[in-house]
Design a protein around this motif. Sequence first.
Motif, PDB file in Angstrom:
ATOM      1  N   MET A   1      -4.359 -17.658  -2.261  1.00 21.09           N
ATOM      2  CA  MET A   1      -3.937 -16.733  -1.224  1.00 21.09           C
ATOM      3  C   MET A   1      -2.754 -15.830  -1.750  1.00 21.09           C
ATOM      4  O   MET A   1      -2.789 -14.615  -1.476  1.00 21.09           O
ATOM      5  N   MET A   2      -1.703 -16.700  -2.105  1.00 23.44           N
ATOM      6  CA  MET A   2      -0.511 -15.772  -2.344  1.00 23.44           C
ATOM      7  C   MET A   2      -0.668 -15.066  -3.766  1.00 23.44           C
ATOM      8  O   MET A   2      -0.257 -13.779  -3.915  1.00 23.44           O
ATOM      9  N   ARG A   3      -1.408 -15.573  -4.588  1.00 19.61           N
ATOM     10  CA  ARG A   3      -1.758 -14.560  -5.880  1.00 19.61           C
ATOM     11  C   ARG A   3      -2.587 -13.542  -5.289  1.00 19.61           C
ATOM     12  O   ARG A   3      -2.192 -12.391  -5.953  1.00 19.61           O
ATOM     13  N   VAL A   7      -1.211  -9.774  -6.402  1.00 15.17           N
ATOM     14  CA  VAL A   7      -2.161  -8.633  -7.270  1.00 15.17           C
ATOM     15  C   VAL A   7      -2.223  -7.474  -6.587  1.00 15.17           C
ATOM     16  O   VAL A   7      -2.178  -6.378  -7.115  1.00 15.17           O
ATOM     17  N   ALA A   8      -2.830  -7.621  -5.211  1.00 17.85           N
ATOM     18  CA  ALA A   8      -2.761  -6.479  -4.242  1.00 17.85           C
ATOM     19  C   ALA A   8      -1.309  -5.378  -4.084  1.00 17.85           C
ATOM     20  O   ALA A   8      -1.571  -4.313  -4.358  1.00 17.85           O
ATOM     21  N   ALA A   9      -0.438  -6.071  -4.182  1.00 19.50           N
ATOM     22  CA  ALA A   9       0.978  -5.415  -3.860  1.00 19.50           C
ATOM     23  C   ALA A   9       1.265  -4.750  -5.377  1.00 19.50           C
ATOM     24  O   ALA A   9       1.678  -3.490  -5.585  1.00 19.50           O
ATOM     25  N   ALA A  10       0.677  -5.321  -6.538  1.00 22.82           N
ATOM     26  CA  ALA A  10       1.066  -4.933  -7.849  1.00 22.82           C
ATOM     27  C   ALA A  10       0.254  -3.740  -8.026  1.00 22.82           C
ATOM     28  O   ALA A  10       0.628  -2.419  -8.527  1.00 22.82           O
ATOM     29  N   MET A  11      -1.199  -3.665  -7.574  1.00 25.40           N
ATOM     30  CA  MET A  11      -2.298  -2.726  -7.803  1.00 25.40           C
ATOM     31  C   MET A  11      -1.526  -1.480  -6.752  1.00 25.40           C
ATOM     32  O   MET A  11      -1.758  -0.404  -7.249  1.00 25.40           O
ATOM     33  N   GLY A  12      -1.088  -1.777  -5.663  1.00 22.45           N
ATOM     34  CA  GLY A  12      -0.712  -0.795  -4.759  1.00 22.45           C
ATOM     35  C   GLY A  12       0.490  -0.027  -5.443  1.00 22.45           C
ATOM     36  O   GLY A  12       0.714   1.221  -5.296  1.00 22.45           O
ATOM     37  N   GLY A  13       1.506  -0.719  -5.978  1.00 24.56           N
ATOM     38  CA  GLY A  13       2.672  -0.099  -6.674  1.00 24.56           C
ATOM     39  C   GLY A  13       2.181   0.705  -7.843  1.00 24.56           C
ATOM     40  O   GLY A  13       2.801   2.027  -8.329  1.00 24.56           O
ATOM     41  N   LEU A  14       1.297   0.221  -8.602  1.00 28.48           N
ATOM     42  CA  LEU A  14       0.917   1.181  -9.713  1.00 28.48           C
ATOM     43  C   LEU A  14       0.178   2.299  -9.258  1.00 28.48           C
ATOM     44  O   LEU A  14       0.169   3.413  -9.924  1.00 28.48           O
TER      45      LEU A  14
END
Length: 45
Positions: A1-3, A7-14
């Motif tokens: 869940m945390m992973r 990953v979603a936050a990293a993709m959004g930031g990118l």
Amino acid sequence: MMRKIIVAAAMGGLLLGTAACNTVKGAGKDIQSAGQAGSDAINGK
């Protein structure tokens, strides 16, 4: 869940970073063309 959240936050930031980069590049081109137009007007072209 945390992973998945990380990953979603990293993709959004990118995605946002890429969009911002394109925006800055476009603004730079607009400023450059405005400067060229001013230069042409001063030099009588």
